[in-house]
Design an enzyme around this catalytic site. Sequence first.
Site, PDB file in Angstrom:
ATOM      1  N   GLU A 188      99.196 140.124 -20.979  1.00 45.51           N
ATOM      2  CA  GLU A 188      98.963 140.030 -19.542  1.00 45.51           C
ATOM      3  C   GLU A 188     100.239 139.661 -18.789  1.00 45.51           C
ATOM      4  OE1 GLU A 188      96.003 140.595 -18.178  1.00 45.51           O
ATOM      5  OE2 GLU A 188      96.370 139.930 -16.123  1.00 45.51           O
ATOM      6  N   ASP A 189     101.011 138.756 -19.355  1.00 44.23           N
ATOM      7  CA  ASP A 189     102.096 138.142 -18.579  1.00 44.23           C
ATOM      8  C   ASP A 189     103.504 138.486 -19.039  1.00 44.23           C
ATOM      9  OD1 ASP A 189     100.078 136.865 -17.221  1.00 44.23           O
ATOM     10  OD2 ASP A 189     100.233 134.989 -18.335  1.00 44.23           O
TER      11      ASP A 189
END
Length: 502
Positions: free
Chosen positions: A82-83
């Site tokens: 996600e990051d």
Amino acid sequence: MSPKAVQATIDALCERVLSYDVNADSNLIRKAYQFAKDAHEGQKRATGEPYITHPLAASMYLAEMRMPAPIIIAGLLHDVPEDTSRTLEDIEAEFGEDVSNMVAGITKLGKIKYRGMERYIENLRKMFLAMAADVRVVFIKFADRLHNLETLDAIPPKKQYRIALESLEIYAPIANRLGMGEMKGRLEDAAFRYVLPKEYAWVKEIAASGRAEREEYLDRVMKKTESVLADAGLKDIEVQGRSKHLYSLYRKLLRNERNIARVYDLTAVRVIVDSLADCYAALGIIHAEWTPLKGRIKDYIAQPKPNGYRSLHTTVFCEDGEIVEFQIRTKEMHAMNEYGIAAHWSYDEAGKVKVGASSKSKPPEWVRELAEIQREMEDRKTYIKSLEDLKIDVFKDRIFVFTPQGDVIDLPEDSTAVDFAYAIHTDIGNTCIGAKVNDEVATVDRVLKNGDMVEIMVDKSRKGPNPDWAAFVKTRHAKSNIRQTAKSKISDWIKGMLPGTK
Ligand code: MN
């Protein structure tokens, strides 16, 4: 008392995992840590700490629940896709499909934005979808959420409230239904102070007043209990003191006119014995030593609580005439009471996986559990009529598909991209020309699977649906729209042919 966010280290994490599983691959755990650390390099938490402190703390919570190494590893990696620039494919290449599937599950759960009642329902659905697919994902989500709650001070108040409320209304009840008492208590206590700050301060003060004396007293009672049980010939006993979680104390105070004198289990003595027979033996020995209060003996072994909790409870006039609650259970019951369904995945004292706890299989009672959770949720929020959609059979012939924004669309099995498009909006259905399924281009007749993320491509200039679509769509909504348009097209055409009409 729930401890403040731990400052875990990778050494402490490995040591912890090895303490219950001597065969755990600690090198792989270290590798996952390094992988996550490199991926998150330069990123900071809102607290100002390096980002890696977060997945590390989350994995430490999982280790406290005695989770096997693959879950610990997935916990370390849970925010990577996600990051960071590292992908799920990278994770699969390094750590295998099982770990990458768990991380994919967490990533999907992360894409929820909680807004009002509809979001509440979607949020619940997503949790159910994740649980139905692989319940281990939900354990990681709990650990993730717990650490986020414990570091909530660093973010804006409005967001604090939203996250805390969601934890109280969605996460804690699910943890409770899964029998994960310890996780439920920790989530509630961490959320409590943000949702009801004044009430929190009040309860905290009540719990703190006289704590030192109470602990000293409890210590005395515990020692006495140990010797009384040992004298009677019971072996392998463990006696623990336990303070009630703050939020559960708060609820109990509300039920008792806010009168602390009526709460007898503010602190309790836990007696953990070797066998079922010893539970009842210990109860008898305790009653011979101290007089029980009438009507306060509860046999949750013969009649477990709906979430599977098993224990004997009794309240007695103890040393100096003080009232003390005793909770008596076997080791196995204790593990189930604390970790609930997660105990199916955890390791026993000998470091072996428990019977029936293969890494991925769902426990046999899973379907029943799910149905019960759903029923309880309905009780809590009877005014949400839509929750009826959560009926268990929904999972048999329904699939849940995500929009890129994280919204959940549920569809009948074998639904296609066209069904999905119509489920979002009739106009989207009428003008759809293609789809992206999990970021890959697909045709409109593509059959969707549980958990797919679908983006619909539209052509605004398109006049209407292709009548041929009626042959493959599954939802009534899509079918009727396609037929409708086809019919009106033909009638327009016929009308156009007739003289004197237009
Ligand atoms: Mn996280």
